[in-house]
Design a protein around this motif. Sequence first.
Motif, PDB file in Angstrom:
ATOM      1  N   PRO A  99       0.842  -1.142  -0.004  1.00  0.00           N
ATOM      2  CA  PRO A  99       0.028   0.003   0.029  1.00  0.00           C
ATOM      3  C   PRO A  99       0.775   1.303   0.031  1.00  0.00           C
ATOM      4  CG  PRO A  99      -0.248  -1.138   1.829  1.00  0.00           C
ATOM      5  CD  PRO A  99       0.677  -2.016   1.399  1.00  0.00           C
ATOM      6  N   ALA A 100       2.071   1.191   0.279  1.00  0.00           N
ATOM      7  CA  ALA A 100       2.969   2.489   0.362  1.00  0.00           C
ATOM      8  C   ALA A 100       3.462   2.712  -0.934  1.00  0.00           C
ATOM      9  CB  ALA A 100       4.210   2.136   1.235  1.00  0.00           C
ATOM     10  N   VAL A 101       3.192   1.746  -2.079  1.00  0.00           N
ATOM     11  CA  VAL A 101       3.466   2.367  -3.488  1.00  0.00           C
ATOM     12  C   VAL A 101       2.547   3.172  -3.868  1.00  0.00           C
ATOM     13  CG1 VAL A 101       3.719   1.375  -5.926  1.00  0.00           C
ATOM     14  CG2 VAL A 101       4.808  -0.075  -3.928  1.00  0.00           C
ATOM     15  N   THR A 102       3.001   4.546  -4.445  1.00  0.00           N
ATOM     16  CA  THR A 102       2.005   5.452  -5.168  1.00  0.00           C
ATOM     17  C   THR A 102       2.444   5.774  -6.579  1.00  0.00           C
ATOM     18  OG1 THR A 102       3.236   7.525  -4.159  1.00  0.00           O
ATOM     19  CG2 THR A 102       1.390   6.168  -2.744  1.00  0.00           C
ATOM     20  N   ALA A 103       3.654   5.584  -6.863  1.00  0.00           N
ATOM     21  CA  ALA A 103       4.399   5.800  -8.310  1.00  0.00           C
ATOM     22  C   ALA A 103       5.074   4.996  -8.824  1.00  0.00           C
ATOM     23  CB  ALA A 103       4.944   7.332  -7.914  1.00  0.00           C
ATOM     24  N   VAL A 104       4.753   4.609 -10.150  1.00  0.00           N
ATOM     25  CA  VAL A 104       5.717   3.691 -10.685  1.00  0.00           C
ATOM     26  C   VAL A 104       6.209   4.330 -12.094  1.00  0.00           C
ATOM     27  CG1 VAL A 104       5.873   1.337 -11.737  1.00  0.00           C
ATOM     28  CG2 VAL A 104       4.531   1.933  -9.727  1.00  0.00           C
ATOM     29  N   PHE A 105       7.485   4.017 -12.522  1.00  0.00           N
ATOM     30  CA  PHE A 105       8.013   4.470 -13.655  1.00  0.00           C
ATOM     31  C   PHE A 105       8.649   3.205 -14.439  1.00  0.00           C
ATOM     32  CE2 PHE A 105      12.286   5.649 -15.897  1.00  0.00           C
ATOM     33  CZ  PHE A 105      11.742   6.077 -17.141  1.00  0.00           C
ATOM     34  N   ALA A 106       7.913   2.875 -15.534  1.00  0.00           N
ATOM     35  CA  ALA A 106       8.155   1.577 -15.939  1.00  0.00           C
ATOM     36  C   ALA A 106       9.219   1.919 -17.407  1.00  0.00           C
ATOM     37  CB  ALA A 106       6.984   0.973 -16.599  1.00  0.00           C
ATOM     38  N   GLY A 107      10.153   1.016 -17.717  1.00  0.00           N
ATOM     39  CA  GLY A 107      11.212   1.158 -18.788  1.00  0.00           C
ATOM     40  C   GLY A 107      10.557   1.380 -19.987  1.00  0.00           C
ATOM     41  N   ASN A 108       9.254   0.914 -20.579  1.00  0.00           N
ATOM     42  CA  ASN A 108       8.597   1.099 -21.821  1.00  0.00           C
ATOM     43  C   ASN A 108       7.095   1.031 -21.672  1.00  0.00           C
ATOM     44  OD1 ASN A 108       8.025  -1.639 -21.491  1.00  0.00           O
ATOM     45  ND2 ASN A 108       8.608  -2.215 -23.615  1.00  0.00           N
ATOM     46  N   ASP A 109       6.519   1.276 -22.400  1.00  0.00           N
ATOM     47  CA  ASP A 109       5.081   1.560 -22.295  1.00  0.00           C
ATOM     48  C   ASP A 109       4.338   0.294 -22.213  1.00  0.00           C
ATOM     49  OD1 ASP A 109       5.153   4.412 -22.790  1.00  0.00           O
ATOM     50  OD2 ASP A 109       4.644   4.367 -24.746  1.00  0.00           O
ATOM     51  N   ASP A 110       4.958  -0.783 -22.978  1.00  0.00           N
ATOM     52  CA  ASP A 110       4.138  -2.200 -22.962  1.00  0.00           C
ATOM     53  C   ASP A 110       4.103  -2.509 -21.358  1.00  0.00           C
ATOM     54  OD1 ASP A 110       3.620  -2.282 -25.345  1.00  0.00           O
ATOM     55  OD2 ASP A 110       5.230  -3.764 -25.862  1.00  0.00           O
ATOM     56  N   MET A 111       5.287  -2.172 -20.556  1.00  0.00           N
ATOM     57  CA  MET A 111       5.422  -2.947 -19.056  1.00  0.00           C
ATOM     58  C   MET A 111       4.575  -1.897 -18.309  1.00  0.00           C
ATOM     59  SD  MET A 111       9.266  -3.900 -18.660  1.00  0.00           S
ATOM     60  CE  MET A 111      10.056  -2.237 -18.626  1.00  0.00           C
ATOM     61  N   ALA A 112       4.440  -0.676 -18.868  1.00  0.00           N
ATOM     62  CA  ALA A 112       3.374   0.259 -18.211  1.00  0.00           C
ATOM     63  C   ALA A 112       2.085  -0.350 -18.138  1.00  0.00           C
ATOM     64  CB  ALA A 112       3.588   1.625 -18.461  1.00  0.00           C
ATOM     65  N   ILE A 113       1.540  -0.779 -19.466  1.00  0.00           N
ATOM     66  CA  ILE A 113       0.302  -1.182 -19.672  1.00  0.00           C
ATOM     67  C   ILE A 113       0.070  -2.254 -18.625  1.00  0.00           C
ATOM     68  CG2 ILE A 113      -1.215  -2.648 -21.371  1.00  0.00           C
ATOM     69  CD1 ILE A 113       0.153  -0.754 -23.273  1.00  0.00           C
ATOM     70  N   VAL A 170      -5.861   4.020 -11.099  1.00  0.00           N
ATOM     71  CA  VAL A 170      -4.753   4.743 -11.803  1.00  0.00           C
ATOM     72  C   VAL A 170      -5.328   5.889 -12.354  1.00  0.00           C
ATOM     73  CG1 VAL A 170      -2.952   4.735 -13.492  1.00  0.00           C
ATOM     74  CG2 VAL A 170      -3.241   2.728 -12.055  1.00  0.00           C
ATOM     75  N   PRO A 171      -4.831   7.257 -12.026  1.00  0.00           N
ATOM     76  CA  PRO A 171      -3.930   7.626 -10.968  1.00  0.00           C
ATOM     77  C   PRO A 171      -4.340   7.931  -9.679  1.00  0.00           C
ATOM     78  CG  PRO A 171      -4.744   9.830 -12.173  1.00  0.00           C
ATOM     79  CD  PRO A 171      -5.422   8.428 -12.702  1.00  0.00           C
ATOM     80  N   ASP A 172      -5.639   7.598  -9.187  1.00  0.00           N
ATOM     81  CA  ASP A 172      -6.073   8.120  -7.949  1.00  0.00           C
ATOM     82  C   ASP A 172      -5.101   7.454  -6.722  1.00  0.00           C
ATOM     83  OD1 ASP A 172      -7.803   9.647  -9.144  1.00  0.00           O
ATOM     84  OD2 ASP A 172      -9.753   8.000  -8.878  1.00  0.00           O
ATOM     85  N   ASP A 173      -4.870   6.100  -7.008  1.00  0.00           N
ATOM     86  CA  ASP A 173      -4.036   5.524  -5.884  1.00  0.00           C
ATOM     87  C   ASP A 173      -2.579   5.399  -6.212  1.00  0.00           C
ATOM     88  OD1 ASP A 173      -6.286   4.985  -4.093  1.00  0.00           O
ATOM     89  OD2 ASP A 173      -7.020   3.487  -5.617  1.00  0.00           O
ATOM     90  N   VAL A 174      -2.397   5.284  -7.471  1.00  0.00           N
ATOM     91  CA  VAL A 174      -1.028   5.169  -8.062  1.00  0.00           C
ATOM     92  C   VAL A 174      -0.959   5.642  -9.465  1.00  0.00           C
ATOM     93  CG1 VAL A 174       0.823   3.225  -8.896  1.00  0.00           C
ATOM     94  CG2 VAL A 174      -0.865   2.545  -6.932  1.00  0.00           C
TER      95      VAL A 174
END
Length: 344
Positions: free
Chosen positions: A246-260, A273-277
């Motif tokens: 629950p402490a995770v609020t932001a993620v940077f993925a190395g490409n768009d496919d992984m972000a999806i 997303v993006p209300d919680d993360v």
Amino acid sequence: MARTSEPGTRRRPPGSTDVARLAGVSQKTVSRVMNDEPHVTDEVRQRVLQAAQQLGYRRNNAARALTSGRSNCIGVVSLGSALYGPATELVALERAARRTGYAVSIVNTTSGDPGGIAGAIDTLLEQGVDAIVLSEPIDEGPVEVALQVPVLALGPAPGVTAPHVITSLGGIGTPPAYEATEHLLSLGHRTVHHVAGPQPWFSARERVDGWRQALRAGGAVEPAVLAGDWSVASGYAAGRALAADPAVTAVFAGNDDMAIGVIRAMVEAGRAVPDDVSVVGFDDIPIAAYLNPPLTTVLQPFDEIVQAGIAALVQVLERPDDPAPDVTPPQCRLVVRSSTAPPR
């Protein structure tokens, strides 16, 4: 009686003498224009080009190769991959070379074969190519190859020596990764988690470096890197692990496919997303703007990057006695959409 052509007789294609006659210039001037040589005024150049277009004249590259001793072909060593980045780069290479009057010969390599790059280069040199483009995104160790033709390296090329080695793409992933991470921190997130691409890839390393530098500059805690392989599935697996915290609020993925994949895992876990993360990707693939929510990501201008590199390479080929030009690749830029917001 005047002699007429028999039905079906093939007409002689227009030659440079016909262009010269119509444009009112010498045949040498036509040759200079077609070879994009200097010492021709813009007015004369336009007149010759218009005459060539009117007649349907096309330069005879085979004859040109015989007289110049050059093949007018650029060899490309490329990782055989259907991933968005390498595939888009390869298409851009072919288009950019064709616009300058050069054909392209491509040899694909396989990941995990250190000798594959040197073998691909040998294959292209046997074809008599005028130059080599190394579109190799993976670090297979130093490639100890000494070439007698110019080289355009779209990334690092350790061990390669040539009369001219032009670097067009290496190192451009660090600053935008820094910007993407800084964007999330500026929204108020205490830290940013990173789902990285496979580390043999130069671009994956650059994005880790940019993420890490931004965290340190912002005084944020540096979480452990989660390993991905550029696929949606690997992003989904990493997203499931992150969603459980629950402490995770932001993620940077190395490409768009992984972000999806990360977004899918978050939504399945009941985290909006993006209300919680908040989630940021990299590449700006065509569907990124149409996801739900539209994805904040980094745009890579592949066409502009490759065009700048090919223009420099052609300049070296056409004017070999001039110093090799420096290439300043166009910058990536952050495209902010609705997948990022301040934390609740």
